[in-house]
Motif scaffolding. Sequence first.
Motif, PDB file in Angstrom:
ATOM      1  N   ARG A   1      67.420-109.115 -71.795  1.00 27.29           N
ATOM      2  CA  ARG A   1      68.734-109.014 -71.167  1.00 27.29           C
ATOM      3  C   ARG A   1      69.830-109.742 -71.935  1.00 27.29           C
ATOM      4  O   ARG A   1      70.615-110.494 -71.373  1.00 27.29           O
ATOM      5  CB  ARG A   1      68.693-109.551 -69.723  1.00 27.29           C
ATOM      6  CG  ARG A   1      67.412-109.303 -68.971  1.00 27.29           C
ATOM      7  CD  ARG A   1      67.432-108.012 -68.173  1.00 27.29           C
ATOM      8  NE  ARG A   1      66.179-107.802 -67.486  1.00 27.29           N
ATOM      9  CZ  ARG A   1      66.030-107.685 -66.174  1.00 27.29           C
ATOM     10  NH1 ARG A   1      67.066-107.749 -65.396  1.00 27.29           N
ATOM     11  NH2 ARG A   1      64.848-107.518 -65.659  1.00 27.29           N
TER      12      ARG A   1
ATOM     13  N   ARG B   1      72.941-109.066 -48.878  1.00 29.06           N
ATOM     14  CA  ARG B   1      71.810-108.166 -48.649  1.00 29.06           C
ATOM     15  C   ARG B   1      70.875-108.729 -47.586  1.00 29.06           C
ATOM     16  O   ARG B   1      70.821-109.931 -47.369  1.00 29.06           O
ATOM     17  CB  ARG B   1      71.054-107.954 -49.958  1.00 29.06           C
ATOM     18  CG  ARG B   1      71.993-107.596 -51.090  1.00 29.06           C
ATOM     19  CD  ARG B   1      71.470-106.525 -51.972  1.00 29.06           C
ATOM     20  NE  ARG B   1      71.137-105.307 -51.249  1.00 29.06           N
ATOM     21  CZ  ARG B   1      70.567-104.259 -51.811  1.00 29.06           C
ATOM     22  NH1 ARG B   1      70.254-104.299 -53.069  1.00 29.06           N
ATOM     23  NH2 ARG B   1      70.286-103.186 -51.105  1.00 29.06           N
TER      24      ARG B   1
ATOM     25  N   TYR C   1      67.606-110.117 -46.062  1.00 29.00           N
ATOM     26  CA  TYR C   1      66.688-111.012 -46.782  1.00 29.00           C
ATOM     27  C   TYR C   1      65.377-110.330 -47.162  1.00 29.00           C
ATOM     28  O   TYR C   1      64.761-110.664 -48.168  1.00 29.00           O
ATOM     29  CB  TYR C   1      66.434-112.305 -45.996  1.00 29.00           C
ATOM     30  CG  TYR C   1      65.506-112.202 -44.795  1.00 29.00           C
ATOM     31  CD1 TYR C   1      66.017-112.057 -43.507  1.00 29.00           C
ATOM     32  CD2 TYR C   1      64.132-112.271 -44.946  1.00 29.00           C
ATOM     33  CE1 TYR C   1      65.180-111.985 -42.410  1.00 29.00           C
ATOM     34  CE2 TYR C   1      63.274-112.195 -43.849  1.00 29.00           C
ATOM     35  CZ  TYR C   1      63.799-112.048 -42.582  1.00 29.00           C
ATOM     36  OH  TYR C   1      62.973-111.975 -41.498  1.00 29.00           O
TER      37      TYR C   1
ATOM     38  N   THR D   1      64.972-107.351 -48.318  1.00 27.67           N
ATOM     39  CA  THR D   1      65.168-106.603 -49.562  1.00 27.67           C
ATOM     40  C   THR D   1      64.986-107.502 -50.775  1.00 27.67           C
ATOM     41  O   THR D   1      64.474-107.095 -51.803  1.00 27.67           O
ATOM     42  CB  THR D   1      66.587-106.014 -49.616  1.00 27.67           C
ATOM     43  OG1 THR D   1      66.910-105.483 -48.355  1.00 27.67           O
ATOM     44  CG2 THR D   1      66.685-104.921 -50.659  1.00 27.67           C
ATOM     45  N   VAL D   2      65.404-108.753 -50.642  1.00 23.80           N
ATOM     46  CA  VAL D   2      65.372-109.662 -51.781  1.00 23.80           C
ATOM     47  C   VAL D   2      64.047-110.425 -51.889  1.00 23.80           C
ATOM     48  O   VAL D   2      63.542-110.670 -52.975  1.00 23.80           O
ATOM     49  CB  VAL D   2      66.545-110.663 -51.676  1.00 23.80           C
ATOM     50  CG1 VAL D   2      66.489-111.695 -52.761  1.00 23.80           C
ATOM     51  CG2 VAL D   2      67.865-109.910 -51.729  1.00 23.80           C
TER      52      VAL D   2
ATOM     53  N   PHE E   1      65.897-114.369 -58.252  1.00 23.00           N
ATOM     54  CA  PHE E   1      65.891-113.092 -57.525  1.00 23.00           C
ATOM     55  C   PHE E   1      66.908-112.085 -58.018  1.00 23.00           C
ATOM     56  O   PHE E   1      66.955-110.966 -57.526  1.00 23.00           O
ATOM     57  CB  PHE E   1      66.107-113.348 -56.031  1.00 23.00           C
ATOM     58  CG  PHE E   1      65.082-114.274 -55.448  1.00 23.00           C
ATOM     59  CD1 PHE E   1      65.451-115.535 -54.987  1.00 23.00           C
ATOM     60  CD2 PHE E   1      63.756-113.911 -55.395  1.00 23.00           C
ATOM     61  CE1 PHE E   1      64.501-116.408 -54.472  1.00 23.00           C
ATOM     62  CE2 PHE E   1      62.800-114.775 -54.880  1.00 23.00           C
ATOM     63  CZ  PHE E   1      63.173-116.025 -54.422  1.00 23.00           C
ATOM     64  N   GLY E   2      67.748-112.445 -58.976  1.00 19.56           N
ATOM     65  CA  GLY E   2      68.745-111.489 -59.446  1.00 19.56           C
ATOM     66  C   GLY E   2      70.135-111.920 -59.019  1.00 19.56           C
ATOM     67  O   GLY E   2      70.305-112.716 -58.108  1.00 19.56           O
TER      68      GLY E   2
END
Lengths: 242, 341
Positions: B263, B39, B41, B43-44, B32-33
């Motif tokens: 990345r 944050r 939950y 949003t994720v 998830f990043g």
Amino acid sequence: MEIRMTNAHTAKAFDDDLEIIQAMIMKMGGLVETAILDASQALDTRDEELAERVRANDALIDQLEEQVNTEAARLIALRAPTASDLRTVLTVMKISANLERVGDYAKNIAKRSTVLAQMTPIAGAGGALRRMAKAVEAMMKDALDAYTQRDAELAADVRQRDLDVDQMYNALFRQFLTHMMEDPRNITACMHLHFIAKNLERMGDHATAIAEQVIYLVTGALPGEVRPKGDTTAFVHPDGDN
Amino acid sequence: MKSLLDGLPQPLVLIGSDERIVASNAAARGLFGPAIEGRHYITVLRQPTLLDAIEGTFRHRQPTLARYLITGPTRETVWKVLAAAVGGEGLTGVLVSFEDITDLEQIGQMRRDFVANVSHELRTPLTALLGFIETLKGAAREDAVARERFLTIMEREAERMNRLVHDLLSLSRVEAEERVRPTERVDVMALIGASVTALRSMAQAAGVVLEVIGESGPVMVQADADQLTQVFNNLIENAVKYGGAGQRVTIAVSREARDLSLRGPAVRIDVIDRGEGIDAIHLPRLTERFYRVDSHRSREKGGTGLGLAIVKHIVNRHRGRFRIDSEKGKGSRFSVFLPES
């Protein structure tokens, strides 16, 4: 689901409100992603029940957009946010508008897929549309991920990929023209399929718009250069090969 | 609590009573990043089925199952998710755990696709073969000239089917291993050198010069040497066969400090030809199985239509990126990006 809002005049409460309004558009985002996936699958597998569910769920998306707008207005009125907080609220409002339109396009695809399910499939259209839908799904996912992670680079990448989607639309447009000219009995189905392709192309544009909002949010400026546009169907002449 | 989560291999996310993510392990952050803690939950984890399950667990404190789909740039993964109510040590919340069930789901689909592919592509050469066999048994039985000609054509069709079966099996094998990243470290420059040497005579016969521009020392990547060799062979052969008009094919190797999608530091391998180029309209579909820009020409040159699909899947397995750029009249550039090791 009830999302609790607080009215205390503290920085923490304001941060909470900002977090919650972002959670609301992410919830919308999740619903829209599912709508795109389901509409595309309903078209592919001629699943009328799935198509019906997409149409019903669009009401939830519309409801959330209203909620987001109400809360955003309330936040602006009550807190008078500035700088990056203001950008957060403004981008939330813009993104929710984009998401609502994408939801409508998905609903329209589901509606047309029900009609198409009753007709003979047009050879070659299914695979091409499926690929286009997958590309658009990926753009939407990355645009939303870029928002959550404040990743301007990922957002820039999404903008570039809109060119591929435009190219796919161009190819489908010509393919449908050919099918229709070959056999007028194909016209109704091809018209519906064309609208579906056009809807997907517009969804790509909205995902790009969301990506642009992410860049605005992170950098404070909208991306300067004209974004890549590859839709040349407006110039296609029926008698020539453009 | 945190060290407990880190000790478990499956992605885990702990949501507190304030609906914010209180803790996560490295596997979850991989999905998830990196910046998910603190944050909300939603949003994720925005997928509706998952949100419904978590909300349900918050409300009635019973464990709830859900299915979670991640559509990545290279592959799709499917997860079985359990949202369970947890409490104790002054903390109540929901623990969300993810189990990877992709293989289970995909095996059925892969089998169906494989059968469809094989039937479709083998049908034409088989029909031709049967036709010629029937003619040889009947009308052309005593005709030595016709017999000679037909047998040559039949041999060609049989060889075509053979190549096709070989490529299908190759593709199938790559797909089966696709989710397991290779662990060996190999030198890209060495592999390219070997490819070029092996293909030099074929290129010469077509009037094409092969040149390599690249780094002087070794360039290491985490890879399966045989599979990467297959990628380079495929791309160089294609460049010679379809882009040979320019008489020069360049293989350029460079390093990129940071690649957007990967990345991190990457190695870039470009196979560049100065042939007639490919119309932009075909580019997004080139890696599709059996997709051909020009059916006639591809079959004439003995193409199976699977080369680029194989390349794509091998690059996926290596967690890399594949890109095609082309301009009609100028030439084409096929680029492979691999994470540097």
